[in-house]
Design a protein around this motif. Sequence first.
Motif, PDB file in Angstrom:
ATOM      1  N   GLU A 201      47.791  38.520  32.932  1.00 48.63           N
ATOM      2  CA  GLU A 201      46.903  39.449  33.928  1.00 48.63           C
ATOM      3  C   GLU A 201      47.651  40.935  34.700  1.00 48.63           C
ATOM      4  O   GLU A 201      46.845  41.484  34.722  1.00 48.63           O
ATOM      5  CB  GLU A 201      45.560  38.388  34.752  1.00 48.63           C
ATOM      6  CG  GLU A 201      44.712  38.095  34.066  1.00 48.63           C
ATOM      7  CD  GLU A 201      44.307  36.088  35.256  1.00 48.63           C
ATOM      8  OE1 GLU A 201      42.850  36.094  34.757  1.00 48.63           O
ATOM      9  OE2 GLU A 201      44.663  36.339  35.926  1.00 48.63           O
ATOM     10  N   SER A 204      48.878  43.522  32.580  1.00 46.46           N
ATOM     11  CA  SER A 204      47.275  43.767  31.561  1.00 46.46           C
ATOM     12  C   SER A 204      47.604  43.452  30.431  1.00 46.46           C
ATOM     13  O   SER A 204      47.322  44.845  29.562  1.00 46.46           O
ATOM     14  CB  SER A 204      47.079  45.350  31.972  1.00 46.46           C
ATOM     15  OG  SER A 204      46.479  45.367  33.853  1.00 46.46           O
ATOM     16  N   SER A 278      38.644  35.519  32.581  1.00 46.24           N
ATOM     17  CA  SER A 278      40.136  35.719  33.838  1.00 46.24           C
ATOM     18  C   SER A 278      40.121  37.797  33.609  1.00 46.24           C
ATOM     19  O   SER A 278      38.790  37.849  33.390  1.00 46.24           O
ATOM     20  CB  SER A 278      40.856  35.294  32.104  1.00 46.24           C
ATOM     21  OG  SER A 278      41.748  36.408  32.203  1.00 46.24           O
ATOM     22  N   ARG A 279      41.164  38.637  34.216  1.00 44.68           N
ATOM     23  CA  ARG A 279      41.449  39.623  34.297  1.00 44.68           C
ATOM     24  C   ARG A 279      41.942  40.086  33.225  1.00 44.68           C
ATOM     25  O   ARG A 279      42.048  41.570  33.144  1.00 44.68           O
ATOM     26  CB  ARG A 279      41.915  39.817  35.524  1.00 44.68           C
ATOM     27  CG  ARG A 279      41.042  39.290  37.259  1.00 44.68           C
ATOM     28  CD  ARG A 279      41.677  39.713  38.202  1.00 44.68           C
ATOM     29  NE  ARG A 279      42.679  39.463  38.431  1.00 44.68           N
ATOM     30  CZ  ARG A 279      42.838  38.175  39.132  1.00 44.68           C
ATOM     31  NH1 ARG A 279      42.413  37.725  39.874  1.00 44.68           N
ATOM     32  NH2 ARG A 279      44.973  38.229  39.584  1.00 44.68           N
ATOM     33  N   THR A 280      42.064  39.281  31.893  1.00 45.83           N
ATOM     34  CA  THR A 280      42.548  39.971  31.190  1.00 45.83           C
ATOM     35  C   THR A 280      42.451  39.840  29.919  1.00 45.83           C
ATOM     36  O   THR A 280      41.326  38.272  29.845  1.00 45.83           O
ATOM     37  CB  THR A 280      44.081  40.470  31.074  1.00 45.83           C
ATOM     38  OG1 THR A 280      44.621  40.875  30.232  1.00 45.83           O
ATOM     39  CG2 THR A 280      44.743  39.133  30.562  1.00 45.83           C
ATOM     40  N   ASP A 347      40.334  42.651  44.686  1.00 51.34           N
ATOM     41  CA  ASP A 347      40.257  42.284  43.283  1.00 51.34           C
ATOM     42  C   ASP A 347      39.539  41.596  43.122  1.00 51.34           C
ATOM     43  O   ASP A 347      39.806  40.650  41.916  1.00 51.34           O
ATOM     44  CB  ASP A 347      41.940  42.505  42.339  1.00 51.34           C
ATOM     45  CG  ASP A 347      42.747  41.307  42.467  1.00 51.34           C
ATOM     46  OD1 ASP A 347      42.177  41.213  43.510  1.00 51.34           O
ATOM     47  OD2 ASP A 347      43.681  41.682  42.286  1.00 51.34           O
ATOM     48  N   LEU A 350      36.258  40.117  41.006  1.00 52.39           N
ATOM     49  CA  LEU A 350      36.530  40.417  39.572  1.00 52.39           C
ATOM     50  C   LEU A 350      36.822  39.390  38.266  1.00 52.39           C
ATOM     51  O   LEU A 350      35.964  39.182  37.935  1.00 52.39           O
ATOM     52  CB  LEU A 350      37.568  41.114  38.800  1.00 52.39           C
ATOM     53  CG  LEU A 350      38.023  42.849  39.501  1.00 52.39           C
ATOM     54  CD1 LEU A 350      39.479  42.992  39.155  1.00 52.39           C
ATOM     55  CD2 LEU A 350      36.121  43.368  39.221  1.00 52.39           C
ATOM     56  N   VAL A 351      36.687  38.440  39.978  1.00 51.61           N
ATOM     57  CA  VAL A 351      36.832  36.693  38.659  1.00 51.61           C
ATOM     58  C   VAL A 351      35.662  36.165  39.672  1.00 51.61           C
ATOM     59  O   VAL A 351      35.144  35.440  40.355  1.00 51.61           O
ATOM     60  CB  VAL A 351      37.792  35.992  39.380  1.00 51.61           C
ATOM     61  CG1 VAL A 351      38.251  34.729  38.677  1.00 51.61           C
ATOM     62  CG2 VAL A 351      38.935  36.975  39.340  1.00 51.61           C
TER      63      VAL A 351
END
Length: 353
Positions: A201, A204, A278-280, A347, A350-351
Amino acid sequence: MRYTTLGTETGLRVSEFALGTSNFGTKWATGADQAASKQIFDSFAEAGGTFVDTADTYQQGDSEHYLADFLAVDRDHFVVASKFTFGTAGQTGISKTGNSRKTIVRSLEATLTRLGTDYLDLYWAHSPDGVTPLAEITDTLDDLVRGGKILHGGLSNFAAWQVAQAVASARAGGRNPVIATQFEYSLAARDGERDLIPMAESLSIGGLLYSPLGGGLLTGKYRTSAEGRLTTLNSIIQREDTAQKTAVVDAVLAISAETSMPAAVVAIAWLRARNARSRTALVTIIGPRTLDQLGSYLAALDVELSAEQYDRLDAASAPVLGIPHDSATASRNRVLGGTADSFVRPDEHLVAP
């Protein structure tokens, strides 16, 4: 089937499931012959699957041979990944295995021949060999990208610090970076949450998750029989050898009974929901040996667990993160005091909670 790019640093578009093809072939103790493998491949493609993952060692090369025929109709429609390190039939030994420049180059030539293609979308180091410097692996992958033989490189079964070092050094040197990492992950093995997933994450890059059913443990079948990987391969398997794993299987089977869905569907539905948080990009590798097994994986595409069901599975399988993660959480609480539970970083929206 949903689609994503493999990390946010690349435009490589992949399906949310990757078809793992270790069962394509009959030279191991278990597998599917060419006709059965073709049915699985075609059904996966018809469901929208575009990502195919193989290795030179799978079924002593049969997996790649089979895929040559399956991919020939429309090679460019599919994202094809293969691996080196362990060699294949007739290509084992000190000079033909491992991750040296020589091994990587020669293994790729053999893989491209077996697959009947002139390039790979993604080429993985299957595992560290304990000898080859990391820079030699990444430099060789970079050369292969520049030569047009592969489009991207990846590291499978490497530690988070190794992947991070590879990505950071490649980016600093203006070379083609490693775009993804691959590791085991499921309700039965959430170790990747300690470092691998946060690393992916943060950088990226993409993550490919194999053994999503814990080698069959999460289906509950080993409570009544040893048939399956437990008797045929005796490897890449989670055993019910801790109280937590027993609690996880109990929770999966309970929700299976409540919903009248197979346990495998429940386990994959949880994993799919977890990936979405997940952020990726996290992509699940499914490795069916039969059409029925493929059907269980694909059925999960239409399943949404309730929040209560997801949370129940999440709580039962929660990993112990250990040091330094536990102390970091304590430090956060100490620094933020009474605001710790309500403080949200920019951030973190985002989750999903």
